[in-house]
Design a protein around this motif. Sequence first.
Motif, mmCIF file in Angstrom:
data_model
loop_
_atom_site.group_PDB
_atom_site.id
_atom_site.type_symbol
_atom_site.label_atom_id
_atom_site.label_comp_id
_atom_site.label_asym_id
_atom_site.label_seq_id
_atom_site.Cartn_x
_atom_site.Cartn_y
_atom_site.Cartn_z
ATOM 1 N N THR A 64 0.842 -1.196 0.000
ATOM 2 C CA THR A 64 0.000 0.000 0.000
ATOM 3 C C THR A 64 0.874 1.242 0.000
ATOM 4 O O THR A 64 2.067 1.176 0.302
ATOM 5 N N HIS A 65 0.272 2.375 -0.345
ATOM 6 C CA HIS A 65 1.033 3.616 -0.373
ATOM 7 C C HIS A 65 1.495 3.985 1.034
ATOM 8 O O HIS A 65 2.614 4.430 1.253
ATOM 9 N N CYS A 66 0.613 3.790 1.989
ATOM 10 C CA CYS A 66 0.932 4.120 3.382
ATOM 11 C C CYS A 66 1.892 3.069 3.934
ATOM 12 O O CYS A 66 1.680 1.872 3.765
ATOM 13 N N LYS A 67 2.948 3.519 4.582
ATOM 14 C CA LYS A 67 3.901 2.562 5.151
ATOM 15 C C LYS A 67 3.267 1.931 6.397
ATOM 16 O O LYS A 67 2.509 2.589 7.111
ATOM 17 N N PRO A 68 3.612 0.662 6.667
ATOM 18 C CA PRO A 68 2.974 -0.022 7.797
ATOM 19 C C PRO A 68 3.045 0.787 9.090
ATOM 20 O O PRO A 68 2.060 0.899 9.814
ATOM 21 N N GLU A 69 4.198 1.383 9.343
ATOM 22 C CA GLU A 69 4.372 2.048 10.640
ATOM 23 C C GLU A 69 3.718 3.431 10.650
ATOM 24 O O GLU A 69 3.559 4.026 11.717
ATOM 25 N N GLU A 70 3.315 3.919 9.481
ATOM 26 C CA GLU A 70 2.689 5.242 9.451
ATOM 27 C C GLU A 70 1.168 5.179 9.592
ATOM 28 O O GLU A 70 0.496 6.202 9.583
ATOM 29 N N GLN A 71 0.637 3.975 9.707
ATOM 30 C CA GLN A 71 -0.819 3.842 9.788
ATOM 31 C C GLN A 71 -1.363 4.492 11.061
ATOM 32 O O GLN A 71 -0.665 4.595 12.063
ATOM 33 N N LEU A 72 -2.626 4.926 10.983
ATOM 34 C CA LEU A 72 -3.283 5.568 12.131
ATOM 35 C C LEU A 72 -4.181 4.562 12.847
ATOM 36 O O LEU A 72 -4.726 3.666 12.209
ATOM 37 N N PRO A 73 -4.369 4.727 14.147
ATOM 38 C CA PRO A 73 -5.270 3.824 14.857
ATOM 39 C C PRO A 73 -6.733 4.270 14.750
ATOM 40 O O PRO A 73 -7.011 5.403 14.356
ATOM 41 N N CYS A 74 -7.655 3.364 15.093
ATOM 42 C CA CYS A 74 -9.058 3.732 15.305
ATOM 43 C C CYS A 74 -9.320 3.624 16.801
ATOM 44 O O CYS A 74 -8.524 3.048 17.541
ATOM 45 N N TYR A 75 -10.440 4.175 17.225
ATOM 46 C CA TYR A 75 -10.738 4.159 18.651
ATOM 47 C C TYR A 75 -12.149 3.628 18.863
ATOM 48 O O TYR A 75 -13.048 3.880 18.055
ATOM 49 N N LEU A 76 -12.301 2.918 19.973
ATOM 50 C CA LEU A 76 -13.610 2.336 20.271
ATOM 51 C C LEU A 76 -14.107 2.850 21.622
ATOM 52 O O LEU A 76 -13.369 2.859 22.607
ATOM 53 N N THR A 77 -15.355 3.304 21.651
ATOM 54 C CA THR A 77 -15.971 3.676 22.917
ATOM 55 C C THR A 77 -17.433 3.221 22.875
ATOM 56 O O THR A 77 -17.852 2.601 21.897
ATOM 57 N N HIS A 78 -18.187 3.486 23.939
ATOM 58 C CA HIS A 78 -19.558 2.973 24.006
ATOM 59 C C HIS A 78 -20.531 4.044 24.459
ATOM 60 O O HIS A 78 -20.149 5.005 25.118
ATOM 61 N N THR A 79 -21.800 3.837 24.126
ATOM 62 C CA THR A 79 -22.831 4.779 24.571
ATOM 63 C C THR A 79 -23.137 4.533 26.055
ATOM 64 O O THR A 79 -22.770 3.494 26.610
ATOM 65 N N THR A 80 -23.809 5.508 26.654
ATOM 66 C CA THR A 80 -24.172 5.418 28.073
ATOM 67 C C THR A 80 -25.682 5.617 28.198
ATOM 68 O O THR A 80 -26.340 6.004 27.220
ATOM 69 N N PRO A 81 -26.253 5.362 29.380
ATOM 70 C CA PRO A 81 -27.693 5.599 29.558
ATOM 71 C C PRO A 81 -28.062 7.048 29.250
ATOM 72 O O PRO A 81 -29.189 7.338 28.813
ATOM 73 N N GLY A 82 -27.105 7.979 29.444
ATOM 74 C CA GLY A 82 -27.381 9.379 29.147
ATOM 75 C C GLY A 82 -27.718 9.596 27.680
ATOM 76 O O GLY A 82 -28.566 10.423 27.331
ATOM 77 N N VAL A 83 -27.072 8.829 26.812
ATOM 78 C CA VAL A 83 -27.320 8.954 25.370
ATOM 79 C C VAL A 83 -28.776 8.619 25.078
ATOM 80 O O VAL A 83 -29.480 9.332 24.355
ATOM 81 N N GLU A 84 -29.227 7.526 25.695
ATOM 82 C CA GLU A 84 -30.597 7.086 25.493
ATOM 83 C C GLU A 84 -31.575 8.171 25.980
ATOM 84 O O GLU A 84 -32.584 8.451 25.332
ATOM 85 N N ARG A 85 -31.217 8.805 27.100
ATOM 86 C CA ARG A 85 -32.085 9.837 27.671
ATOM 87 C C ARG A 85 -32.230 11.008 26.696
ATOM 88 O O ARG A 85 -33.319 11.479 26.420
ATOM 89 N N VAL A 86 -31.091 11.443 26.145
ATOM 90 C CA VAL A 86 -31.152 12.580 25.221
ATOM 91 C C VAL A 86 -32.009 12.238 24.000
ATOM 92 O O VAL A 86 -32.806 13.047 23.538
ATOM 93 N N VAL A 87 -31.857 11.009 23.486
ATOM 94 C CA VAL A 87 -32.656 10.608 22.321
ATOM 95 C C VAL A 87 -34.134 10.705 22.655
ATOM 96 O O VAL A 87 -34.922 11.278 21.902
ATOM 97 N N ARG A 88 -34.505 10.154 23.801
ATOM 98 C CA ARG A 88 -35.920 10.143 24.162
ATOM 99 C C ARG A 88 -36.457 11.553 24.367
ATOM 100 O O ARG A 88 -37.557 11.885 23.951
ATOM 101 N N GLU A 89 -35.649 12.397 25.027
ATOM 102 C CA GLU A 89 -36.114 13.755 25.314
ATOM 103 C C GLU A 89 -36.234 14.614 24.059
ATOM 104 O O GLU A 89 -36.959 15.585 24.040
ATOM 105 N N SER A 90 -35.477 14.224 23.014
ATOM 106 C CA SER A 90 -35.462 15.092 21.825
ATOM 107 C C SER A 90 -36.360 14.565 20.713
ATOM 108 O O SER A 90 -36.387 15.130 19.621
ATOM 109 N N LEU A 91 -37.088 13.474 20.980
ATOM 110 C CA LEU A 91 -37.864 12.856 19.898
ATOM 111 C C LEU A 91 -38.829 13.830 19.238
ATOM 112 O O LEU A 91 -39.016 13.818 18.027
ATOM 113 N N HIS A 92 -39.443 14.706 20.066
ATOM 114 C CA HIS A 92 -40.437 15.624 19.503
ATOM 115 C C HIS A 92 -39.785 16.690 18.620
ATOM 116 O O HIS A 92 -40.460 17.396 17.892
#
Lengths: 518, 673
Positions: B268-296
């Motif tokens: 590949t054009h990108c050298k193996p050592e120059e690759q960038l990482p990805c990051y993983l995180t998770h939703t919280t109960p607060g996320v669900e609350r905001v969705v519900r409160e904003s439905l209208h």
Amino acid sequence: MLLSTPWRLWRSAISTLKSLSRPAPVRHLSIPTDAVCDADTIFALSSGHGRCGVAVVRVSGPASSMVLRNMTGLTQTLPPPRTALLRRITDPHTKELLDRGLVLWFPGPHSFTGEDSAEFHVHGGPAVITAVLQGLGSLKGVRPAEAGEFTRRAFHAGKLGLTEVEGLGDLIHAETEAQRRQALRQMDGELGHLYQDWSSRLKRCLAHVEAFIDFSEDELIEDGVLNQVDSSVHRLQTEIERHLGDERRGERLRNGVQVVIAGATNAGKSSLLNTLCQRPAAIVSPIPGTTRDVVEASLDIGGFPVLLSDTAGLRDGLDSVEREGVRRARQRVEQADLTLVVVDSTQLPTEPKQAPTFLQGYLSIVLPQPSGGNPEEGREATSDRVLLVLNKSDLVPEAQKERTERELRESLGLPPACFLSCHTTTGLGDFLAVLQSRVKTLCGNPLSGAPSLTQARHRAHLQQSVQALSQYHQYRNHDLALAAEGVRLALTHIGRITGRVGAEEILDIVFRDFCIGK
Amino acid sequence: MLARKLPLILHNLPWSVSSRAGSDLARRHYDVIVVGGGHAGTEAAAAAARVGAETLLITQKIATIGALSCNPSLGGVGKGHLVRELDALDGLCGRAGDWAGVHFSILNRSKGPAVWGPRAQLDRERYRQFIQSELLSTPRLTVLEGSVEELLVSQSNPNEPGHHRVTGICLVNGSQPILSSSVVLTTGTFLSGSLFMGQTTTPGGRIGDAPSCSGLSHTLRETLGLRVGRLKTGTPPRIVKESVELSLVQIQTPDKEPTPFSFLNTHTHCKPEEQLPCYLTHTTPGVERVVRESLHLNCHIQQDSKGPRYCPSIESRVLRFPGRQHQVWLEPEGLTSDLLYPQGLTMTMPPDLQLRLLREIPALHRAEIRTPGYGVHYDFVCPTQLNPSLQVKSTQGLFLAGQINGTTGYEEAAAQGLWAGVNAARAALSLPLLALCRTQSYIGVLIDDLVGRGVTEPYRMFTSRAEFRTSLRPDNADIRLTPRGFEEVGCVSLRRYKEAVRVRDSLQEGLAALKSVTLSSTRWREKLGNISLSESRNGSLNGLDLLQYKDVSFEMLAAIFPEHLSPYLEFSQRLNIEAVYRPHCEKQSREIERVQEEESLSLPPDMDYLSLPTSLSSEVRELLDRVRPNTLGAATRIPGMTPAAIVHLLHYVLRTAQRNQHTGQRVKAACKP
């Protein structure tokens, strides 16, 4: 419910037709173009069931000589071609004696199908037939034939001409219908529930493996899902194997011609049943809707076994019990070999000319509407499989009766009709004669579908299904794609019994059970 | 490279025919016009030009050609298969991915080569540059900036009511029409598109771009009488990287050795050592609350009457699967970009609430949004109205590809684009149109599913859709498609063809060599050391048998038989795979032959099913008339068809074919055994 679809059959018909439409093929020498597709050796019961002295089981395909050797103990030589030989017929594995009967060997191309073929002529009892068919089904590379497959192979080998192609379509239709009815009967009840349950569990297993393959790296699908599949697959294997191993658990086959009495309420259906049984098997009363469930009686009509069922009168039921009765009645009619449609003669139009139209309308209410099939075929099939019983003839003026009879004889497209009075038994003799000849035809016709063959077919699919499931375990830890393929194959085989399962159905489960993003 | 044609075009806006008479640009007639510069459009234009058609690509903004409108990634499980197949047919996206990738990984590495999912995070800028420079250096391809006002079609033929022929297009402000034999429409979400954010709705197909003209949509619906449906999609907000607490997320590292998408690339054009990482995180109960409160306040979600089965947005996720943690991937947008793309957080609520929602996730508690997320509603043309060549059945010369056919995803769009481009060119050059069979490729599965079944939700590729998955692997896409792509389709360069043939022959020789090396199991055990081999019947095992064992590799065998096997070390991975899969593929080959047999029998497109002189029921006639299957194989897949009806149909077709030997232009039988 969709049953084992004979697509495989017509698809080979395609190649046949294509080869036929090629310019001047050397017919008897031509090697089938899709020889691989015909690699299987097939068998079928090609005589009727019921009171047959002799049952004929046909085998066709490359393994026919192997079959012959394994079933007859002819290890060294094959019988001389086209000569009947009396042999002991044994189970290929246990070597248990099944019957003494005639065996015939037809080396290709001089056989009906053009392939190597064999015939077993055995005693016509259901136990012997079942044992022989199961023995055949247990041999490797040998399976029950699909509807019309023998004819199709004959065709393929250039034994039939292009002009017979139209007939093939009708034959397939007839055999498919007969097998469908037969399979519906067998699927009715416990066995059906069992197969459906296996099918839905397999579907879920496959969906979960597929979800793990397609989504586990992006979405939240835990490894635990696969452990559940492991144990589900294991349980399924054990259950199916136990079912296959335990002969007694197979349901009693409903042998005999299935005759169903149907019609409007209070037409006298139960009276007809009682008259035919010569005993009060069903409660009769002048109150419409007296019979709410299916009442069955085993009879012997002219020496042929008949299973007669009385059903609830067809009307929009008043209570849930009666509605259920009507549902069962319709289901029974759907599965019947022969339906006796009972009409209250006093309801017939007084003008005889209008009788045919009236009866057409009546039939269309009582009989299931043909789905998808050819209306022509449907009508033919109907008149073959239906008798009109015009009951309470004692209440109709003689003159009207005679003129109506004449009208009905002349009108096309109506099944035969008999005036009868269950009350006075006038006309019973004539009716019985018609019924008996009809039952005889049905029994002698292999197309009506032998229950034991359906059973053999089911067993073959279950066996293949279990085999495929072992592929799952074999690859589970190092190649999930090949493991999934095993589950998919298993489901395909069960699907030949319970109905095909498509990719969309699997995805439905995936999306229902897992939260999958865009 | 970019400079070669680009300035010329830009200087001549608004475009005018007369002022450029005589030059290349002044052509008023092209073989193929491609409308749209997304994944479908670029592949279509490039493929049409490769096949040999004079091609014009029209796009609203040349600068957005090759833009990744949504996620900065390519490939994955199923989608990676499509990229490999596109590359095998000399498409652009595989090589573009190798050029622009900044994080390569093979998904499903432990689950078997048939379902490996080559995937890469991309640098948006580099991807766009690659695609643009490729297009601008493609012979016979002209790129033009402009907005299409209308599609030009000939009057309906009185003998064949409802049948039209494409004649070209008209541009907004263009005085003269541009004529062509074929037109490929790849308008994405721009067909009657409207954007949703909170309670505001604006016409358009992508934020920052002008909405496209209603004329096109009108022509498709009113003049051509095409059935259209409406679908929706969305995109998440883009987050400023600096504002993310990276100490609170899991780091996902790329493969140490990046695997290129393209069969032509060794690295590949990108050298193996120059690759960038990805990051993983998770939703919280607060996320669900905001969705519900904003439905209208959320039009897009409120209108969610009959949504897709999967969960297109964070709103649908928490509503359908409440009380759970949902994954959120934070993906790099490029080497120099200061943004992160939160995959899994597509949302359409008002921007202030989007910010509130993000900040409910610990790692994003100070997050800043660069551009908010939004939803798009758009028209798609029900794809059952297309042939497997992707030509509209009722309109000669009109081809559709991409989201306009109801699909979602770059790879799905690119796959259709390439195939539509190929056929648009072939139609213009009076060559027979071609179809790809579902037994041969995922592209074939995709197109067959679209034109055969239609869509009820945006269609995305999954490996479970391919019933011949064991045979259709990412590793063998070149052998499956490149030879046919060169010999029959004409979209593959000689260089690629020669390479594919070399590989194919070497693999065959390698397999033969493996078969030729035999030893008794005892001798194998001596040579290989601690390997558990099951005894074979006659005691001897060959190299192919040995490769069935997980612990045995081609390299190990080559060390034992260097004179036989070392010439094929270059292909050791592919030989390992072939050896394991071969028996399974052989089992499938019977079924594949059957499907191909059915697919090779095409049904005349103008067949009058309602009055066919053969005994078919009226239900079956109506079914056939409505679906109008292209082949007998397609007819068998129509729910409700009976075997008997198929035999009758077959008989009729063959009889007719025998009578008149030849039957005009139709999709040529696609599947060669």
